[in-house]
Design a protein around this motif. Structure first.
Motif, mmCIF file in Angstrom:
data_model
loop_
_atom_site.group_PDB
_atom_site.id
_atom_site.type_symbol
_atom_site.label_atom_id
_atom_site.label_comp_id
_atom_site.label_asym_id
_atom_site.label_seq_id
_atom_site.Cartn_x
_atom_site.Cartn_y
_atom_site.Cartn_z
ATOM 1 N N TYR A 169 0.873 -1.174 0.000
ATOM 2 C CA TYR A 169 0.000 0.000 0.000
ATOM 3 C C TYR A 169 0.905 1.217 0.000
ATOM 4 N N GLU A 171 0.657 4.050 1.462
ATOM 5 C CA GLU A 171 0.887 4.661 2.769
ATOM 6 C C GLU A 171 1.640 3.733 3.720
ATOM 7 N N LYS A 173 0.668 0.889 5.035
ATOM 8 C CA LYS A 173 -0.162 0.070 5.923
ATOM 9 C C LYS A 173 -0.224 -1.365 5.392
ATOM 10 N N GLY A 174 -0.166 -2.319 6.300
ATOM 11 C CA GLY A 174 -0.312 -3.718 5.898
ATOM 12 C C GLY A 174 0.845 -4.217 5.059
ATOM 13 N N LYS A 216 -9.004 6.629 1.729
ATOM 14 C CA LYS A 216 -7.844 6.432 2.596
ATOM 15 C C LYS A 216 -7.134 5.101 2.355
ATOM 16 N N ILE A 217 -7.430 4.453 1.241
ATOM 17 C CA ILE A 217 -6.818 3.150 0.948
ATOM 18 C C ILE A 217 -6.106 3.160 -0.397
#
Length: 243
Positions: A169, A171, A173-174, A216-217
């Motif tokens: 991702y 950003e 995340k994950g 936001k993803i």
């Protein structure tokens, strides 16, 4: 009187010779013009334009282009065009090697179930999925599904260049560390290439907020543009280019 007749005959003879000369020159000019005319209409040699090679991108909503208004702006399409390929996108939101994505769309199916329906003959296959497979145990469920899928891809397109993208991702995340070593091993096993955007520091030290869509993803248009630039540069480094 005899002298005048001789002069007259001489003049007539000169005229006849002059007319004959004009006729010969005219005939020569006519032949030359005819040759030129023939040359103009000579058909050119038969040349065929080779078909544009296809690049198939397989994945989920990231690959599908969520976050842009037009599919052509999504990074798989933009990257393909930059490298000289015609993009073909096989992507469904929420899907993965295991996840069927039916929470997104009732008709969605996992990547393997879509494979046999793909009739294209790509020269490049980019596998950009796995983000949604955290619902299953990685070692006992996801890894066997990935191996089976990669074997099927290799069997279907044995001459294609296959690229494995470690899930990511923008950003950060994950982060999918479990895929990193596994993809390196699988790439070696089937003769593929592997790209790990997070491990390669594509977004390190970057303010990624302006690159994220309102959900936001997913990446927005600026995010997709950046990804296209990153993928284009990295694939060129790996020798993947049709240009």
């Amino acid at each position: 009187m005899a002298r005048k007749k001789k002069q007259t005959l001489a003049i007539i003879l000169v005229a006849i010779l002059a007319l004959a000369s004009v006729g010969i020159v005219g005939l020569a000019v006519a032949k030359t013009e005819s040759a030129k005319s023939t040359a103009v209409f000579t058909p050119p040699p038969n040349t065929e334009i080779p078909p544009i090679p296809m690049a198939l991108w397989v994945g989920d909503s990231y690959t599908e282009g969520t976050g842009v208004r037009e599919a052509a702006q999504a990074y798989p399409s933009a990257t393909s065009r930059s490298l000289g390929y015609m993009p073909i996108i096989d992507a469904q939101g929420g899907t993965g090697f295991v996840n069927d994505g039916k929470k997104n769309v009732a008709t969605n199916v996992p990547m393997a179930d879509r494979l046999q329906k793909t009739s294209a003959t790509p020269k490049l296959v980019v596998i950009d999925g796995g983000r949604n497979d955290g619902v299953a145990d990685f070692n006992t469920v996801v890894k066997p599904a990935v191996t089976s899928y990669l074997d099927a891809v290799k069997a279907k397109w044995p001459d294609a260049t296959i690229v494995l993208i470690v899930p990511y991702y923008i950003e950060g995340k994950g982060v999918f560390r479990s895929f990193t070593n596994f993809y390196a091993e699988e790439a070696k096993r089937i003769g593929a290439l592997a790209i790990d955007p997070m491990a390669e520091g594509w977004f390190a030290g970057m303010n990624t907020a302006p690159l994220i869509y309102t959900d936001k993803i997913h990446p927005n248009e600026a995010g997709h543009k950046l990804l296209a630039e990153k993928f284009t540069a990295r694939l060129k480094e790996l020798g993947v280019s049709a240009v």
